[in-house]
Design a protein around this motif. Structure first.
Motif, PDB file in Angstrom:
ATOM      1  N   ARG A  86     -41.195 -85.608  25.423  1.00 50.78           N
ATOM      2  CA  ARG A  86     -41.027 -86.324  24.152  1.00 50.78           C
ATOM      3  C   ARG A  86     -39.728 -85.954  23.431  1.00 50.78           C
ATOM      4  O   ARG A  86     -39.386 -86.565  22.429  1.00 50.78           O
ATOM      5  N   ARG A  87     -39.033 -84.923  23.885  1.00 50.40           N
ATOM      6  CA  ARG A  87     -37.734 -84.513  23.348  1.00 50.40           C
ATOM      7  C   ARG A  87     -37.815 -84.156  21.862  1.00 50.40           C
ATOM      8  O   ARG A  87     -36.965 -84.546  21.061  1.00 50.40           O
ATOM      9  N   ILE A  88     -38.855 -83.436  21.485  1.00 55.87           N
ATOM     10  CA  ILE A  88     -39.010 -83.015  20.095  1.00 55.87           C
ATOM     11  C   ILE A  88     -39.153 -81.500  20.043  1.00 55.87           C
ATOM     12  O   ILE A  88     -39.657 -80.865  20.983  1.00 55.87           O
ATOM     13  N   VAL A  89     -38.688 -80.914  18.954  1.00 51.96           N
ATOM     14  CA  VAL A  89     -38.764 -79.471  18.758  1.00 51.96           C
ATOM     15  C   VAL A  89     -40.152 -79.118  18.232  1.00 51.96           C
ATOM     16  O   VAL A  89     -40.631 -79.708  17.253  1.00 51.96           O
ATOM     17  N   LEU A  90     -40.790 -78.137  18.881  1.00 52.80           N
ATOM     18  CA  LEU A  90     -42.105 -77.687  18.447  1.00 52.80           C
ATOM     19  C   LEU A  90     -42.035 -76.435  17.582  1.00 52.80           C
ATOM     20  O   LEU A  90     -42.812 -76.309  16.620  1.00 52.80           O
ATOM     21  N   TYR A  91     -41.142 -75.518  17.910  1.00 53.05           N
ATOM     22  CA  TYR A  91     -41.123 -74.248  17.199  1.00 53.05           C
ATOM     23  C   TYR A  91     -39.767 -73.585  17.402  1.00 53.05           C
ATOM     24  O   TYR A  91     -39.148 -73.729  18.449  1.00 53.05           O
ATOM     25  N   ARG A  92     -39.338 -72.862  16.373  1.00 51.09           N
ATOM     26  CA  ARG A  92     -38.115 -72.064  16.438  1.00 51.09           C
ATOM     27  C   ARG A  92     -38.471 -70.608  16.175  1.00 51.09           C
ATOM     28  O   ARG A  92     -39.290 -70.316  15.303  1.00 51.09           O
ATOM     29  N   PHE A  93     -37.837 -69.717  16.918  1.00 53.74           N
ATOM     30  CA  PHE A  93     -38.174 -68.306  16.817  1.00 53.74           C
ATOM     31  C   PHE A  93     -36.949 -67.474  17.172  1.00 53.74           C
ATOM     32  O   PHE A  93     -36.074 -67.926  17.905  1.00 53.74           O
ATOM     33  N   SER A  94     -36.910 -66.253  16.646  1.00 55.12           N
ATOM     34  CA  SER A  94     -35.785 -65.352  16.904  1.00 55.12           C
ATOM     35  C   SER A  94     -36.230 -64.235  17.829  1.00 55.12           C
ATOM     36  O   SER A  94     -37.231 -63.549  17.556  1.00 55.12           O
ATOM     37  N   LEU A  95     -35.492 -64.041  18.914  1.00 61.44           N
ATOM     38  CA  LEU A  95     -35.741 -62.950  19.860  1.00 61.44           C
ATOM     39  C   LEU A  95     -34.655 -61.885  19.767  1.00 61.44           C
ATOM     40  O   LEU A  95     -34.522 -61.061  20.661  1.00 61.44           O
ATOM     41  N   ARG A  96     -33.927 -61.879  18.694  1.00 56.94           N
ATOM     42  CA  ARG A  96     -32.830 -60.928  18.538  1.00 56.94           C
ATOM     43  C   ARG A  96     -33.382 -59.574  18.131  1.00 56.94           C
ATOM     44  O   ARG A  96     -34.271 -59.465  17.287  1.00 56.94           O
ATOM     45  N   ASP A  97     -32.838 -58.503  18.740  1.00 59.91           N
ATOM     46  CA  ASP A  97     -33.268 -57.160  18.405  1.00 59.91           C
ATOM     47  C   ASP A  97     -32.336 -56.557  17.361  1.00 59.91           C
ATOM     48  O   ASP A  97     -31.419 -57.208  16.851  1.00 59.91           O
ATOM     49  N   LYS A  98     -32.559 -55.304  17.029  1.00 58.69           N
ATOM     50  CA  LYS A  98     -31.777 -54.659  15.977  1.00 58.69           C
ATOM     51  C   LYS A  98     -30.311 -54.478  16.371  1.00 58.69           C
ATOM     52  O   LYS A  98     -29.431 -54.454  15.519  1.00 58.69           O
ATOM     53  N   GLU A  99     -30.052 -54.325  17.667  1.00 61.57           N
ATOM     54  CA  GLU A  99     -28.682 -54.122  18.128  1.00 61.57           C
ATOM     55  C   GLU A  99     -27.951 -55.434  18.417  1.00 61.57           C
ATOM     56  O   GLU A  99     -26.828 -55.409  18.906  1.00 61.57           O
ATOM     57  N   ASN A 100     -28.598 -56.573  18.122  1.00 64.36           N
ATOM     58  CA  ASN A 100     -27.993 -57.902  18.313  1.00 64.36           C
ATOM     59  C   ASN A 100     -27.552 -58.143  19.752  1.00 64.36           C
ATOM     60  O   ASN A 100     -26.512 -58.740  20.013  1.00 64.36           O
ATOM     61  N   ARG A 101     -28.341 -57.640  20.699  1.00 61.79           N
ATOM     62  CA  ARG A 101     -28.014 -57.870  22.100  1.00 61.79           C
ATOM     63  C   ARG A 101     -28.523 -59.239  22.533  1.00 61.79           C
ATOM     64  O   ARG A 101     -29.593 -59.673  22.114  1.00 61.79           O
ATOM     65  N   SER A 102     -27.770 -59.905  23.382  1.00 60.10           N
ATOM     66  CA  SER A 102     -28.119 -61.263  23.797  1.00 60.10           C
ATOM     67  C   SER A 102     -29.162 -61.234  24.906  1.00 60.10           C
ATOM     68  O   SER A 102     -29.351 -60.228  25.595  1.00 60.10           O
ATOM     69  N   VAL A 103     -29.807 -62.370  25.093  1.00 59.18           N
ATOM     70  CA  VAL A 103     -30.812 -62.528  26.140  1.00 59.18           C
ATOM     71  C   VAL A 103     -30.089 -62.759  27.467  1.00 59.18           C
ATOM     72  O   VAL A 103     -29.237 -63.639  27.586  1.00 59.18           O
ATOM     73  N   SER A 104     -30.435 -61.945  28.464  1.00 57.40           N
ATOM     74  CA  SER A 104     -29.749 -62.012  29.755  1.00 57.40           C
ATOM     75  C   SER A 104     -30.603 -62.591  30.867  1.00 57.40           C
ATOM     76  O   SER A 104     -30.077 -62.930  31.931  1.00 57.40           O
TER      77      SER A 104
END
Length: 904
Positions: A86-104
């Motif tokens: 359906r191409r619609i956004v269901l939820y937004r969430f932050s996975l950022r940690d305290k050290e601002n490391r990116s998701v690998s």
């Protein structure tokens, strides 16, 4: 004219950064393009971009095994959970940690109940939100909607690695998963505590472990490192020990085999493993990829597909198609290794776009960029169909001839070229007596004369398209010529210059005269209205003025400085409201009916104005990507350091890998450098263009070619609706054979399925009566619907009868109100031309087939009949075959039998 344009697609960029992933059936490929995700349908040869966008570039994408949920995570750790179909956004969430490391790394479990994400050296497992029809919701009748209120719930966290995790891989039963890290190890984890299982470390590599996989039977583990070492791990007892004395405690994961990829001066950059077919695909930093079969490690293929490193590789579920992505040149390849053929081979512009134009039919968009390439994009499929590389420097302008499939381009290499878009070749090159860098171009409607202007010279050069000779040099401007435009009726040429004047030239008159129009600032762009009665001029002070072409008098104007200004760069010392560089329009264009005008500049906004009232109708934001300069209104003071803005500091020397610490680019280079850029590109809109049908417009931006359409997302748009008009009452009216009333009710509901049903149910004899009595307010909608039906449905005769009746009975109204019905008439003409072409192709094919059949010899009918009846001496009816042969021999004696004659 409708102005509710919405974002529909992103062309001009096929891959930027991140990982590629296939759908469950393996027919569609998902590719991250900047802060958006594009879906390539490899079977139907189409592509579309999902409407939602991240604030930064997408780093990782993962698709649920059932194909409903799509999880995308950007470089800042912000995650978006969307419904893929359906191409619609269901939820937004932050996975950022305290050290601002990116998701690998990111991976869904095969069961779909959990997903694992690697954030630096930490691994987190989260629960997947339940969807309708899943195991969690089956049998739950009270479940409304099927999605949990808080979809992101962290299940467990794993911390044992000492460096960033690069890969995550689940076992087929979703009980265990593997992690590969830069700390030279791979580890085995269990989702839930297992009896007798302890987390296991697989150590032995000398460089960072890139990936680890389970075999299909879960009895073998494969690990591969950056230096090209491939290890096979099996659960074995210690070597050189009596097997009868071995206990279960002595068995552990040990290396059973070692294999190495020998690549000189190249490191492994990506790898993928298909467990069902034991196929290993590896990509290297020199653009080479290799295909091996495990466990024998026999090489199947070795091919170089890119001039730079391969960033990612993905294998579809059947193991037949391999997808490769290279971010340096923006390449995306899908290769079928068994047949050694390309399924998809696309590459976008790797430098900033300069200009664009629509083809007269509206089904092609041409873009030109600083990389010297000209690309032709198909708006229906979203793919690049041809690339021209004749220019040796940046291409600055392009324009179509209104008659014929001829494209003209101007370049900084001092040439203007003409391209034939039927044979796809350059057939004419125009040059000036002295070396100039051309920056603007204009073609007369007949396609006989082409004019070009330069920022190095004050003259306008005019060539003949037929002979290629320079006809004239128009002198009069006292500054560089910035823009050129021919009037659609071919009467005059309009030029704008930095000397603050616009001149109107009578090119085809006996005495070439020019009428200057004085303005208050440097002229940036000029556009002529389709009826050739008005011109629009954009100047450096942000003013948008409208002039009468015949009288040379100003008819109106508006101040667009506040509308277009926006976006602050990191290096700006002034706020976005006070920055002078974004307060003007560099490109403007009229719509097909001339009622609205579209304008863009060196900012993140595209403005839509009404011509008569000079009122701002809509303001479109080009991009919200923080990786581009100029997308923020205010800068974050926390990013200011004692040495200046943090974004301007070179932090490459602090990278852990040696090749990342080495500087390969020229300091401050923005373009023209083959290495990586050290400065972030700035958001800007160098070109905008309306579709000839008026249903869409495209804009050339830093991220690519943006297409905005009216049809996107509009599902219910009632018109003149009351309580008595319902789908049920419309069908009842249709059953009562009240054709006109049923059609009007369907138009009021604006339900496409209902309109199509009524349209196809009207008898042929009553079509002319319905068209004659139809209210004029519904004429536009009926024409639009007939054009769509002609373009897509197989009911050829019915659509032609509707078109004939409409043009015969309503042709006078269409001619009197050309401006109002211009774009819908273009749609009808385009549909008719397509049908005409298909009918001509079928007729020519039938003619060739009939000629071939008529030219074939055939045996006498009696002989052929006799041979059909021959069996084992007797025919099907028991007739003696010998008697038939004697009869035929008698005919032969008479000179008739066994004769070959043509069908004619």
């Amino acid at each position: 004219m409708k102005t509710d344009f919405k974002f529909s697609n992103l062309l001009g960029s096929v891959y930027r950064k991140g990982n590629l992933t296939y759908t469950a059936d393996g027919t569609c490929l998902l590719s991250p393009v900047g802060n958006r995700v594009t879906v390539f349908d490899l079977v139907n040869n189409k592509s579309h971009t999902l409407p939602f966008a991240h604030r930064t570039n997408v780093a990782r994408i993962a698709l649920h095994p059932r194909g409903q949920l799509l999880l995308t995570i950007d470089e800042a750790g912000q995650a978006i959970l969307s419904h893929f179909q359906r191409r619609i956004v269901l939820y937004r969430f932050s996975l950022r940690d305290k050290e601002n490391r990116s998701v690998s790394a990111l991976a869904f479990s095969p069961s779909g109940t959990h997903f694992a994400v690697a954030i630096g050296r930490k691994i987190e497992v989260w629960k997947t939100p339940s969807t309708p029809g899943s195991v969690e919701t089956k049998g739950d009748e009270d479940d409304d909607g099927g999605l949990e209120f808080a979809p992101f719930v962290r299940y467990r966290q794993y911390v044992s690695h000492h460096d960033a995790v690069q890969s995550l891989e689940w076992s087929s039963d979703s009980r265990f998963f593997l992690s590969a890290s830069k700390d030279l190890t791979a580890r085995i984890w269990s989702l839930d505590p297992e009896e007798g299982f302890t987390p296991t470390t697989l150590a032995g590599h000398r460089t960072a472990v890139y990936a680890a996989w389970f075999s299909n039977d879960q009895e073998t583990i494969w690990t591969i490192s950056k230096d090209g070492a491939l290890f096979r791990w099996q659960y074995l007892p210690p070597p050189d020990v009596n097997l009868e004395m071995v206990t279960e405690e002595d068995e552990r994961w040990r290396i059973s085999e070692r294999h190495y990829f020998f690549q000189d001066q190249a490191n492994l950059t990506t790898a993928a493993f298909h467990a069902q077919s034991n196929i290993l695909v590896t990509g290297f930093s020199n653009g080479l990829f290799m295909l091996h079969e495990l466990p024998s490690f026999s090489e199947i293929h070795k091919l170089s597909i890119s001039a730079s490193k391969i960033d990612t590789v993905s294998i579809n579920k059947s193991g037949e198609w391999l997808a490769f992505g290279s971010s340096a040149l923006g390449q995306l390849l899908v290769w079928e290794w068994q047949s050694e053929s390309y399924i998809l081979k696309q590459q976008g512009h790797f430098d900033s776009l300069n200009a664009l134009t629509y083809s007269p039919s509206g089904d092609r968009v041409i873009t030109c960029a600083d990389d010297g390439k000209i690309k032709v994009w198909d708006t229906a499929s979203g793919f690049c169909i041809v690339t021209f590389t004749e220019h040796t420097s940046g291409v600055t302008a392009c324009e179509f001839a209104r008659r014929g499939n001829v494209l003209f381009t101007a370049s900084l290499d001092g040439s203007v070229r003409a391209f034939d878009l039927i044979r796809y070749r350059c057939f004419r090159t125009f040059t000036a007596p002295k070396r100039l860098s051309f920056s603007s171009i204009a073609v007369d409607p007949a396609g006989e004369v082409v004019a070009a202007g330069s920022l190095d010279d004050f003259d306008i050069h005019i060539w003949s398209v037929q002979t290629g000779q320079l006809l004239d040099q128009l002198s009069g401007h006292e500054g560089p010529v910035a823009t050129l435009a021919f009037a659609p009726n071919g009467s005059s040429l309009v030029s704008g210059s930095w000397d603050r004047t616009v001149r109107i030239w009578s090119v085809f008159a006996r005495t070439q005269t020019s009428e200057p129009l004085q303005l208050q600032a440097d002229v940036l762009c000029v556009a002529v209205r389709p009826d050739s009665k008005q011109i629009a001029v954009s100047t450096l002070d942000g003013q948008l003025t409208f002039w009468s072409l015949s009288e040379g008098a100003q008819e109106g104007g508006t101040d667009g400085r506040r509308d277009v200004s926006g976006g602050r760069k990191v290096s700006d010392r002034r706020t976005a409201a006070n920055a002078a560089g974004t307060k003007s329009f560099n490109t403007i264009t009229y719509s097909a009916d001339g009622s609205i005008i579209l304008a863009g500049g060196n900012s993140k906004y595209i403005c839509l104005y009404a011509v008569e009232t000079a009122v701002l109708l809509h303001k479109y934001t080009v991009s919200v990507n923080l990786n581009l300069e100029g997308t923020q209104e205010f800068l974050n003071s926390r990013l200011l350091t004692e040495a200046g803005p943090q974004a301007l500091l070179d932090e490459a020397g602090e990278a852990s890998d040696l090749e990342d610490r080495l500087g390969k680019s020229l300091p401050g280079s923005k373009r023209g450098d083959a290495a990586q850029r050290q400065t972030a590109p700035a958001v800007r809109v160098p070109g905008v263009a309306f579709s000839p049908t008026g249903r869409a417009f495209c804009a050339a931006s830093t991220e690519g070619l943006l297409i905005y359409s009216i049809d996107a997302g509009v599902q219910f748009d009632p018109f003149d609706l009351d309580v008595d008009v319902t789908p049920a009452s419309t069908l009842k009216t249709l059953a009562d054979q009240q054709w006109l009333k049923a059609l009007v009710m369907a138009f009021r509901l604006n339900h496409q399925t209902l309109i199509t049903r009524v349209y196809r149910s009207i008898p042929e004899a009553d079509i002319s009566l319905v068209v004659r009595d139809l209210p004029e307010v519904y004429l536009d909608r009926l024409l639009r619907h007939v054009a769509k039906e002609t373009d897509s449905s197989p009911h050829l005769e019915l659509n032609i009868l509707w078109l004939e009746s409409l043009l015969r009975q309503r042709g006078r109204a269409l001619k009197e109100k050309q401006g109002e019905y211009a774009e819908v008439v273009r749609m009808v003409a385009r549909a008719v031309a397509r049908v005409q072409g298909e009918v001509i192709k079928v007729a020519e094919g039938n003619t060739r087939t009939a000629n071939y059949l008529l030219g074939q010899p055939r045996e006498n009918v009696a002989v052929a009949t006799a041979q059909k009846r021959l069996g084992d001496g007797y025919g099907a009816n028991g007739v003696d075959a010998g008697a038939i042969e004697d009869e035929e021999m008698g005919k032969d004696e008479a000179g008739v039998g066994d004769e070959w004659v043509g069908l004619d």
